[in-house]
Design an enzyme around this catalytic site. Sequence first.
Site, PDB file in Angstrom:
ATOM      1  N   SER A   1      -3.075   0.654  14.731  1.00  0.00           N
ATOM      2  CA  SER A   1      -3.703   1.946  15.036  1.00  0.00           C
ATOM      3  C   SER A   1      -4.109   1.975  16.501  1.00  0.00           C
ATOM      4  CB  SER A   1      -4.946   2.144  14.166  1.00  0.00           C
ATOM      5  OG  SER A   1      -5.725   3.228  14.636  1.00  0.00           O
TER       6      SER A   1
ATOM      7  N   ASN B   1       1.539   3.561  -2.793  1.00  0.00           N
ATOM      8  CA  ASN B   1       1.487   4.538  -3.883  1.00  0.00           C
ATOM      9  C   ASN B   1       1.117   5.932  -3.392  1.00  0.00           C
ATOM     10  OD1 ASN B   1      -1.277   2.810  -4.071  1.00  0.00           O
ATOM     11  ND2 ASN B   1      -1.704   4.972  -4.439  1.00  0.00           N
ATOM     12  N   THR B   2       0.765   6.034  -2.096  1.00  0.00           N
ATOM     13  CA  THR B   2       0.402   7.334  -1.531  1.00  0.00           C
ATOM     14  C   THR B   2       0.580   7.285  -0.015  1.00  0.00           C
ATOM     15  OG1 THR B   2      -1.358   9.023  -1.467  1.00  0.00           O
ATOM     16  CG2 THR B   2      -2.047   6.733  -1.206  1.00  0.00           C
ATOM     17  N   GLY B   3       0.462   8.438   0.638  1.00  0.00           N
ATOM     18  CA  GLY B   3       0.420   8.506   2.091  1.00  0.00           C
ATOM     19  C   GLY B   3       1.654   7.996   2.805  1.00  0.00           C
ATOM     20  N   ILE B   4       1.431   7.343   3.938  1.00  0.00           N
ATOM     21  CA  ILE B   4       2.507   6.859   4.796  1.00  0.00           C
ATOM     22  C   ILE B   4       3.399   5.862   4.058  1.00  0.00           C
ATOM     23  CG2 ILE B   4       3.025   5.574   6.912  1.00  0.00           C
ATOM     24  CD1 ILE B   4       0.357   6.615   8.024  1.00  0.00           C
TER      25      ILE B   4
ATOM     26  N   TYR C   1     -13.389  -1.907  11.893  1.00  0.00           N
ATOM     27  CA  TYR C   1     -12.037  -1.344  11.774  1.00  0.00           C
ATOM     28  C   TYR C   1     -11.229  -1.574  13.050  1.00  0.00           C
ATOM     29  CZ  TYR C   1      -8.189   1.949  11.167  1.00  0.00           C
ATOM     30  OH  TYR C   1      -6.934   2.510  11.074  1.00  0.00           O
TER      31      TYR C   1
ATOM     32  N   GLY D   1       0.803  -1.224   0.000  1.00  0.00           N
ATOM     33  CA  GLY D   1       0.000   0.000   0.000  1.00  0.00           C
ATOM     34  C   GLY D   1       0.829   1.264   0.000  1.00  0.00           C
TER      35      GLY D   1
END
Length: 333
Positions: A188, A61-64, A214, A59
């Site tokens: 999280s 391609n963006t963000g963290i 979540y 994961g």
Amino acid sequence: SAKPVERMFCLRGAWAIILPVLCIALLVVLALWLLRRFIEGPFYRGENRIDGKVVIVTGCNTGIGKETVLELARRGAKIYMACRDPARCEAARIEIIDRTQNQQLFNRSLDLGSLESVRNFVARFKTEETRLDLLVNNAGIMACPRSLTADGYEQQFGVNHLGHFLLTNLLLDRLKQASPSRIVVVSSAAHLFGKINREDLMSERNYGKFFGAYSQSKLANILFTRKLSQLLQGTGVTVNCCHPGVVRTELNRHFVAPGWVKSCIQTLALYFMKSPSAGAQTSLRLALDPSLESCSGDYYSDSMRFPLVPWARNMETADWLWRESEKLVGLPP
């Protein structure tokens, strides 16, 4: 008679208003700057390089995830970028190569919502590499409307936990081959609200987007980390998990609210949420810090080790979840 006291400093006219206002404004700016620094948290300042080390980041391609790859690329790693969207992954890969001049970045398709995709990714990786030095389980989804993975499992539990559970288990031989090696699991603080619902693991009877599914999936990340740490004792492979903070990323894409509310939140986020770069720092410390080479099974936030609440270190629940996950993904006990 007493002499009149001389006035050494006296503001007159407009300056009597302007100067106090300027002082107050400067104090406000300083307070906001200090608050911003506190929210951003510490950055990993170690200068150690990892030239030639083989890395997988999910994961990214963006963000963290993208910021994690950027920093690891700067330090010389050979990185497999495992993403669901190949086009966006390729755009991120090209940008990172341009910024770091590290050509050893590879775009690989991985849909954690499909166990077949996980197996295909691992099969291809094993034809390319005999070792894996670092696995960063970064990908995740949050608070989405209830839907199912390709295998019929609740989406958040399936992507956040089961997909990474299978991926990690299938890569353990390569991690052991590269020992000492590391696994980083991005969880999280939402795990605090989580409960492993043994009677309704897929939230069929009761679905809560955030405080239900979540939070359960993030608690599962931690219990997985704890159990895996036990199983890996003596192998030289360590596993730790972390809370990245409240970060400005696309993770909240499913947040539903009126347009003006979203605009207000986006504005406040600029000041009161971490940047993606700051959000990646705890993952980076767990991945890079030489002092953590023998540490395993722990939970970190803002680059510091934090104690876990009792339900996040309940090994009876962790054992049950591990056995159940093996069945769901089709691994032998």
